[in-house]
Motif scaffolding. Structure first.
Motif, PDB file in Angstrom:
ATOM      1  N   ARG A  12      42.406 116.253  28.698  1.00 23.63           N
ATOM      2  CA  ARG A  12      43.781 115.814  28.909  1.00 23.63           C
ATOM      3  C   ARG A  12      44.312 115.154  27.644  1.00 23.63           C
ATOM      4  NH1 ARG A  12      45.554 111.193  33.164  1.00 23.63           N
ATOM      5  NH2 ARG A  12      47.774 111.281  32.720  1.00 23.63           N
ATOM      6  N   ASP A  14      47.485 113.017  26.354  1.00 20.03           N
ATOM      7  CA  ASP A  14      48.716 112.276  26.614  1.00 20.03           C
ATOM      8  C   ASP A  14      49.228 111.725  25.292  1.00 20.03           C
ATOM      9  OD1 ASP A  14      48.782 112.639  29.340  1.00 20.03           O
ATOM     10  OD2 ASP A  14      47.578 110.868  29.742  1.00 20.03           O
ATOM     11  N   GLU A  16      51.267 109.541  22.839  1.00 15.89           N
ATOM     12  CA  GLU A  16      51.898 108.238  23.049  1.00 15.89           C
ATOM     13  C   GLU A  16      53.395 108.356  22.822  1.00 15.89           C
ATOM     14  OE1 GLU A  16      51.209 106.172  18.696  1.00 15.89           O
ATOM     15  OE2 GLU A  16      49.897 105.659  20.340  1.00 15.89           O
TER      16      GLU A  16
END
Length: 79
Positions: A12, A14, A16
């Motif tokens: 995964r 993500d 920022e």
């Protein structure tokens, strides 16, 4: 065969939020110190390592507000 939770989370990504990167760069350029930045809904929390840094950051809240925008609440903490 089922995958482990660890395998799923390591894939995964993500990214920022851009606000975090801008604030970290601002503090690093001005004070040569790393800070922790967290974003939650409409607030940004900057965690400074000591009171002197937190006080100095408070003196630059106008510049930080320009980075964040008018609707975002800025919180500076000592951690």
């Amino acid at each position: 065969m089922s995958e482990s939770l660890k395998d799923i989370l390591t894939r995964r990504s993500d990214p920022e939020p851009p606000e975090i990167a801008k604030i970290k760069k601002f503090v690093l350029d001005r004070f040569n110190v790393q800070v922790a930045v967290a974003v939650a809904r409409n607030q940004v929390v900057i965690t400074a390592s000591n009171a002197a840094l937190a006080g100095s950051l408070r003196m630059h809240t106008v510049e930080l507000r320009k980075i964040l925008g008018p609707k975002t609440k800025l919180i500076i903490r000592i951690g």
